[in-house]
Write an enzyme that holds these catalytic residues in place. Structure first.
Site, mmCIF file in Angstrom:
data_model
loop_
_atom_site.group_PDB
_atom_site.id
_atom_site.type_symbol
_atom_site.label_atom_id
_atom_site.label_comp_id
_atom_site.label_asym_id
_atom_site.label_seq_id
_atom_site.Cartn_x
_atom_site.Cartn_y
_atom_site.Cartn_z
ATOM 1 N N ASP A 14 0.810 -1.221 0.000
ATOM 2 C CA ASP A 14 0.000 0.000 0.000
ATOM 3 C C ASP A 14 0.846 1.276 0.000
ATOM 4 O O ASP A 14 0.630 2.173 0.832
ATOM 5 C CB ASP A 14 -0.942 0.013 1.221
ATOM 6 C CG ASP A 14 -1.803 -1.240 1.301
ATOM 7 O OD1 ASP A 14 -2.285 -1.689 0.255
ATOM 8 O OD2 ASP A 14 -1.982 -1.768 2.415
ATOM 9 N N GLU A 174 -11.307 0.681 -3.203
ATOM 10 C CA GLU A 174 -10.504 1.146 -2.062
ATOM 11 C C GLU A 174 -9.382 2.041 -2.560
ATOM 12 O O GLU A 174 -9.324 2.380 -3.739
ATOM 13 C CB GLU A 174 -9.949 -0.066 -1.287
ATOM 14 C CG GLU A 174 -9.136 -1.002 -2.140
ATOM 15 C CD GLU A 174 -8.943 -2.394 -1.536
ATOM 16 O OE1 GLU A 174 -9.591 -2.722 -0.526
ATOM 17 O OE2 GLU A 174 -8.149 -3.152 -2.086
HETATM 18 C C1 6LW Z 1 -5.604 -1.982 2.151
HETATM 19 C C2 6LW Z 1 -6.418 -2.006 0.942
HETATM 20 C C3 6LW Z 1 -5.718 -3.047 0.244
HETATM 21 O O1 6LW Z 1 -6.053 -1.178 3.173
HETATM 22 O O2 6LW Z 1 -5.382 -3.988 1.145
HETATM 23 O O3 6LW Z 1 -4.598 -3.617 -1.665
HETATM 24 C C4 6LW Z 1 -5.637 -3.446 2.407
HETATM 25 N N1 6LW Z 1 -5.394 -2.932 -0.985
HETATM 26 O O4 6LW Z 1 -6.433 -0.882 0.179
HETATM 27 C C5 6LW Z 1 -4.621 -3.900 3.381
HETATM 28 O O5 6LW Z 1 -3.337 -3.726 2.842
#
Ligand code: 6LW
Length: 491
Positions: A14, A174
């Site tokens: 991340d 996300e």
């Molecule tokens: C993070 C989310 C994700 O918060 O995995 O790959 C989660 N994306 O955005 C945990 O790393």
């Protein structure tokens, strides 16, 4: 220069990046490990040096009850008017917060909490306004990318939260980041889940509140259709501009082992992919929307890689980390030796056993260290989580010393091999390769082969979760262990 991906190897998921004072700064997720949120510096986006962590005090983050892959999720780093901000979620207490500093090499502030849920929070500083963006639920109960204006000095909401984009239709929307570029707004996000279907998508609007128009060729970056290619799962990234005007995305991805039913055990790593803006204001990324192994870019420099990590050339406060909040009196750490005092907490517990670790940063290489102990058990662990770990250890049973290889794979806890030794000290050695770890112990000049264990069982596909393999030194059962001549050398 020509550079190779990944630009930062090992479990550093991340990534988020900002530019300040002619340098770049990057932060990554850290989950249950402490200190939290590793912080890196670079002058060229390719060579990154860890300079510390953002969360260095328990008063900033409570990880006492953090399960594996709980704790601190994706952070964002931003620089505004002389101050750095790092915003993240402590999922173990379910709250978003930010900290700040004017000295990137110094301590960060106490946390300021924001009364807005979701994960992957981000900040946009825009003409005197500060926007807080996360993937969550707005004040009307709508889910998506949610935004509110905040007072950056208090964290108080100055506007209701509103859902501003619902993504391109992929699951797990996300990682939102908002940018003001050329008088318009770009909202970049990740979708598809952080597995083989991961991707980066984006949308544009003339106003920060939308309406956002999705890029017609979304996803702008994904390796989901590159079957058999080593680099998979690319997504969750942050846009950054170099001084020559060129743009890049710094993002996560992983290196898969094997071709059919592949797996990965080093966790998610950091990749750099060039971006090209068209005259119409839309951008494309990488090779036809995919991330390749190698790029030639206009930034000057040479990609350097540190191949050997030992007690002398690492700093316990920068390169190493503990599990949850360490009992600091159990660690005596110097460039010559690490002395660890074990407790009744073990590597199988959701607690803070005596354990200090570096990430496994590459697939192939050798780990070596000398160890001596008075009683109990101590050694080197290849640690994915409390259920999946391989331990090469010395232990003392009824006054007799033995070297053991312990394999922990889910419910199976097995002593694979044990070798009686005459002394209370030995040299431990692990050869790392793509498919197997090979374990050895040397005592009184004689080298014993303790056998192999497959890397597969420490992988994310087996263990689940968001972390990667750590190389840990540990002690348990109320003892004292002395580790010297520790080194990890990568091929
Ligand atoms: C993070 C989310 C994700 O918060 O995995 O790959 C989660 N994306 O955005 C945990 O790393």
């Amino acid at each position: 220069m020509i550079y190779k991906n990944p630009v930062v190897k090992g479990f550093y998921p991340d990534p988020s990046v900002c530019a300040a004072n002619g340098r770049y700064y990057m932060v990554c997720s850290s989950f249950q490990f402490f200190p939290g949120v590793p912080l890196f510096e670079s002058t060229d986006l390719v060579n990154w040096k860890q300079i510390g962590h953002c969360l260095t005090r328990r008063s900033q983050v409570e990880l006492g009850n953090a399960v594996s892959s709980g704790g601190v999720y994706a952070p964002t780093i931003r620089y505004n008017n002389g101050t750095f901000y790092m915003v993240t979620t402590n999922t173990s207490v379910g709250r978003n917060f930010y900290i700040s500093t004017t000295d990137i090499c110094g301590e960060w502030s106490e946390p300021v909490f924001v009364d807005q849920g979701g994960i992957d929070p981000s900040l946009l500083f825009d003409d005197g306004h500060v926007y807080f963006i996360s993937n969550g639920t707005d004040d009307e109960g709508n889910e998506g990318i949610t935004q509110c204006e905040i007072d950056i000095s208090t964290g108080k909401k100055l506007s209701p939260s509103r859902t501003i984009w619902k993504g391109s239709g992929g699951r797990y929307l996300e990682s939102p980041h908002m940018y003001r570029i050329n008088d318009g707004y770009i909202l970049m996000a990740a979708e598809g889940g952080t597995e083989y279907g991961h991707m980066i998508t984006y949308a544009r609007s003339a106003s920060v509140w939308g309406e956002f128009e999705g890029y017609k060729n979304n996803p702008v970056l994904t390796n989901r259709n590159l079957g058999g290619f080593e680099i998979q799962g690319v997504g969750h990234g942050d846009l950054v501009q170099a001084p020559d005007g060129n743009w890049f995305i710094l993002h996560l991805g992983f290196r898969q082992i094997d071709r059919w039913m592949p797996y990965h055990h080093l966790g998610r790593e950091v990749f750099l992919t060039p971006v090209h803006f068209g005259n119409d204001g839309w951008f494309t990324a990488g090779d036809n929307g995919t991330t390749a192994h190698e790029y030639e870019i206009g930034i000057e420099g040479v990609q350097n890689e540190k191949k050997v990590w030992d007690l002398k050339n690492t700093d316990p406060a920068v390169d190493w980390c503990f599990m949850r909040h360490p009992e600091t009196e159990n660690y005596e750490l110097s460039g010559e030796r690490f002395i660890l005092h074990g407790t009744d907490k073990t590597l199988d517990d959701i607690a803070s056993p005596t354990f200090i670790a570096l990430r496994q940063k590459d697939l192939c290489g050798t780990i070596k260290c000398s160890i001596s102990l008075d009683r109990g058990e101590a050694g080197v662990t290849l640690f994915m989580d409390e259920q999946q770990h391989y331990d090469l250890a010395l232990r003392c049973e009824n006054g007799r010393f033995e070297a053991v290889l312990k394999l922990n794979i889910g419910d199976i806890k097995h002593v694979q091999k044990s070798v009686p030794i005459q002394d209370n000290n030995a040299v431990l050695e692990i050869e790392m390769s793509n498919f197997v770890y090979h374990f050895y112990v040397t005592s009184r000049g004689k080298k014993y082969d303790l056998g192999t264990a497959q890397t597969k069982y420490l992988s994310s596909e087996v263990a689940s979760g968001f972390t990667g393999v750590m190389i840990g030194l540990y002690a348990q059962q109320e003892n004292t262990a002395v580790f010297t001549d520790f080194s990890v050398s990568y091929d």
